[in-house]
Motif scaffolding. Sequence first.
Motif, PDB file in Angstrom:
ATOM      1  N   ARG A 152       0.601  -1.003  -0.237  1.00 38.69           N
ATOM      2  CA  ARG A 152       0.063  -0.513   0.027  1.00 38.69           C
ATOM      3  C   ARG A 152       0.999   1.160  -0.038  1.00 38.69           C
ATOM      4  O   ARG A 152       1.749   1.225   0.400  1.00 38.69           O
ATOM      5  CB  ARG A 152      -0.371  -0.040   1.689  1.00 38.69           C
ATOM      6  CG  ARG A 152      -0.079  -0.081   2.317  1.00 38.69           C
ATOM      7  CD  ARG A 152      -0.871  -0.157   3.467  1.00 38.69           C
ATOM      8  NE  ARG A 152      -0.346   0.261   4.674  1.00 38.69           N
ATOM      9  CZ  ARG A 152      -1.666   0.015   6.391  1.00 38.69           C
ATOM     10  NH1 ARG A 152      -2.027  -0.803   6.255  1.00 38.69           N
ATOM     11  NH2 ARG A 152      -0.585   0.447   7.334  1.00 38.69           N
ATOM     12  N   TRP A 153       0.272   2.034  -0.680  1.00 35.81           N
ATOM     13  CA  TRP A 153       0.903   3.237  -0.315  1.00 35.81           C
ATOM     14  C   TRP A 153       0.253   4.392   0.492  1.00 35.81           C
ATOM     15  O   TRP A 153      -0.804   4.430  -0.016  1.00 35.81           O
ATOM     16  CB  TRP A 153       0.452   4.184  -2.718  1.00 35.81           C
ATOM     17  CG  TRP A 153       1.385   3.411  -3.563  1.00 35.81           C
ATOM     18  CD1 TRP A 153      -0.004   3.837  -4.305  1.00 35.81           C
ATOM     19  CD2 TRP A 153       2.627   2.542  -3.518  1.00 35.81           C
ATOM     20  NE1 TRP A 153       1.189   2.279  -5.632  1.00 35.81           N
ATOM     21  CE2 TRP A 153       2.227   1.799  -4.938  1.00 35.81           C
ATOM     22  CE3 TRP A 153       3.658   2.502  -2.771  1.00 35.81           C
ATOM     23  CZ2 TRP A 153       3.514   1.328  -5.370  1.00 35.81           C
ATOM     24  CZ3 TRP A 153       4.569   1.363  -3.315  1.00 35.81           C
ATOM     25  CH2 TRP A 153       4.264   0.938  -4.392  1.00 35.81           C
ATOM     26  N   GLY A 154       1.327   4.464   1.285  1.00 37.40           N
ATOM     27  CA  GLY A 154       0.228   5.439   3.044  1.00 37.40           C
ATOM     28  C   GLY A 154       0.808   6.301   3.205  1.00 37.40           C
ATOM     29  O   GLY A 154       0.790   7.422   3.869  1.00 37.40           O
ATOM     30  N   ALA A 155       1.369   7.108   1.353  1.00 40.79           N
ATOM     31  CA  ALA A 155       0.980   9.301   1.740  1.00 40.79           C
ATOM     32  C   ALA A 155       0.041   9.740   1.331  1.00 40.79           C
ATOM     33  O   ALA A 155      -0.845   9.481   1.270  1.00 40.79           O
ATOM     34  CB  ALA A 155       1.731   9.426   0.447  1.00 40.79           C
ATOM     35  N   LEU A 156       0.140  10.758   2.664  1.00 44.52           N
ATOM     36  CA  LEU A 156      -1.132  11.414   2.777  1.00 44.52           C
ATOM     37  C   LEU A 156      -1.297  13.038   2.177  1.00 44.52           C
ATOM     38  O   LEU A 156      -0.173  14.052   1.874  1.00 44.52           O
ATOM     39  CB  LEU A 156      -0.795  12.056   4.603  1.00 44.52           C
ATOM     40  CG  LEU A 156      -1.776  12.785   5.475  1.00 44.52           C
ATOM     41  CD1 LEU A 156      -3.323  11.974   4.607  1.00 44.52           C
ATOM     42  CD2 LEU A 156      -1.843  13.594   6.393  1.00 44.52           C
ATOM     43  N   CYS A 157      -2.005  12.642   0.999  1.00 44.67           N
ATOM     44  CA  CYS A 157      -1.822  13.911  -0.236  1.00 44.67           C
ATOM     45  C   CYS A 157      -3.121  14.124  -0.636  1.00 44.67           C
ATOM     46  O   CYS A 157      -3.827  12.965  -0.176  1.00 44.67           O
ATOM     47  CB  CYS A 157      -1.018  13.550  -1.102  1.00 44.67           C
ATOM     48  SG  CYS A 157      -1.031  12.073  -2.420  1.00 44.67           S
ATOM     49  N   GLY A 158      -3.596  14.449  -1.264  1.00 41.53           N
ATOM     50  CA  GLY A 158      -4.132  15.026  -1.982  1.00 41.53           C
ATOM     51  C   GLY A 158      -4.881  16.511  -0.828  1.00 41.53           C
ATOM     52  O   GLY A 158      -4.001  17.087  -0.516  1.00 41.53           O
ATOM     53  N   THR A 159      -5.899  16.847  -1.349  1.00 44.13           N
ATOM     54  CA  THR A 159      -7.317  17.915  -0.572  1.00 44.13           C
ATOM     55  C   THR A 159      -7.578  17.155   0.994  1.00 44.13           C
ATOM     56  O   THR A 159      -8.449  16.410   0.897  1.00 44.13           O
ATOM     57  CB  THR A 159      -7.828  18.192  -1.950  1.00 44.13           C
ATOM     58  OG1 THR A 159      -7.292  18.884  -3.270  1.00 44.13           O
ATOM     59  CG2 THR A 159      -8.640  19.877  -1.070  1.00 44.13           C
ATOM     60  N   PRO A 160      -7.429  18.322   2.044  1.00 45.25           N
ATOM     61  CA  PRO A 160      -7.648  17.661   3.344  1.00 45.25           C
ATOM     62  C   PRO A 160      -9.521  17.281   2.907  1.00 45.25           C
ATOM     63  O   PRO A 160      -9.861  16.436   3.817  1.00 45.25           O
ATOM     64  CB  PRO A 160      -7.873  18.771   4.254  1.00 45.25           C
ATOM     65  CG  PRO A 160      -6.220  20.115   3.857  1.00 45.25           C
ATOM     66  CD  PRO A 160      -6.445  19.566   2.145  1.00 45.25           C
ATOM     67  N   ALA A 161     -10.432  18.774   2.935  1.00 44.11           N
ATOM     68  CA  ALA A 161     -11.357  17.412   2.419  1.00 44.11           C
ATOM     69  C   ALA A 161     -11.868  16.661   1.999  1.00 44.11           C
ATOM     70  O   ALA A 161     -13.586  16.294   2.240  1.00 44.11           O
ATOM     71  CB  ALA A 161     -11.992  18.997   2.125  1.00 44.11           C
ATOM     72  N   TYR A 162     -11.648  16.160   0.765  1.00 43.40           N
ATOM     73  CA  TYR A 162     -11.840  15.365  -0.289  1.00 43.40           C
ATOM     74  C   TYR A 162     -10.857  13.698   0.218  1.00 43.40           C
ATOM     75  O   TYR A 162     -10.720  13.034  -0.497  1.00 43.40           O
ATOM     76  CB  TYR A 162     -10.821  15.629  -1.241  1.00 43.40           C
ATOM     77  CG  TYR A 162     -11.865  16.990  -1.870  1.00 43.40           C
ATOM     78  CD1 TYR A 162     -13.176  16.374  -3.072  1.00 43.40           C
ATOM     79  CD2 TYR A 162     -11.950  18.203  -1.801  1.00 43.40           C
ATOM     80  CE1 TYR A 162     -14.123  16.730  -3.609  1.00 43.40           C
ATOM     81  CE2 TYR A 162     -13.011  18.876  -2.343  1.00 43.40           C
ATOM     82  CZ  TYR A 162     -14.340  18.147  -3.178  1.00 43.40           C
ATOM     83  OH  TYR A 162     -14.839  19.201  -3.090  1.00 43.40           O
ATOM     84  N   LEU A 163     -10.085  13.510   1.663  1.00 39.85           N
ATOM     85  CA  LEU A 163      -9.603  12.518   1.769  1.00 39.85           C
ATOM     86  C   LEU A 163     -10.310  11.475   2.285  1.00 39.85           C
ATOM     87  O   LEU A 163     -11.255  12.166   2.856  1.00 39.85           O
ATOM     88  CB  LEU A 163      -8.785  13.526   2.800  1.00 39.85           C
ATOM     89  CG  LEU A 163      -7.165  14.161   2.132  1.00 39.85           C
ATOM     90  CD1 LEU A 163      -6.056  14.379   3.510  1.00 39.85           C
ATOM     91  CD2 LEU A 163      -6.126  13.330   1.120  1.00 39.85           C
TER      92      LEU A 163
END
Length: 301
Positions: free
Chosen positions: A147-158
């Motif tokens: 699994r790719w565990g990186a926390l990335c993206g737009t906070p409200a859409y995670l």
Amino acid sequence: MVPRSAGAEPPPAWYLRDWDSGALYKRGRLLGEGTFGRCYQVTEVTSGRLYAAKLIPRARLATAAIGDRPLSLCPQSLADILRARGRLTEPEVRYYLRQLLSGLRYLHGHGLVHRDLKLSNFLVTERMRVKIGDLGLARRAAPPGRRWGALCGTPAYLAPEVLERRGHAVPSDVWALGCAVYTALTGHAPFEARHRPELYRRIRGARYPLPPQLSPRARALIAHMLDPEPAARPSLAGVLGHPFLTQGFTPQALPPRACHSVPIFVGQEPLRRILRGLRCWRGCGCVPVTPGGGRAPPQST
């Protein structure tokens, strides 16, 4: 001019053609550079109108398996339209959602997860067709057992599993798309909080309000897409087959005026409602209105 290092891609041609419309554009100054390509100011030769165009080298497109046409001209996004409109109607959301599902099925079919789906990354062309943009965070889905565990993206859409570092996958894109559907229909994101920890608590618990103006089918689709358990969310085919998309009116096209005002959908209302309105108007003096809210023109008897 921006100096070019050895081995970098050569600059694109001075003139570029959009193969969807046939329009010709002259390339101008460099506006910015991202992971996948460069953004230039371009001028449409015929009208002189200015646009921003993101050009992606074919070699990078082939590596990512996302096609081979590098020119994309989209004057605005669904976020821009929502700011002008406040919220969209359900027929409009069905119109856009069908196209987004088609694009995502292509992306997922090539083993890629977008990881940053949101209204500002849904780009709308002059012909009112929507395209998925900004693939800077896209990457291949993790192989089985990893699994790719990186926390990335737009906070409200995670998605909840992303916050728990269980990784992005197709269900995470479905969750983000569900957030986008909710936002388009209501005018605000499903998960909002002043502080990040509270925002994440609401996401993990799937705690969001369901405004009463949403139809039962819209409420059911949102609840399914925003299920906190990834395995319980629908597949893209499941979203496409949901009653919200199969049983509601979907326009074949949208006029450009839909970017700033509510469109009028001809033929949306059943014939019996139209006839009932005409009988009421002629029999009791009531004044029918058009779908846009204006008075209907008088009818001769």
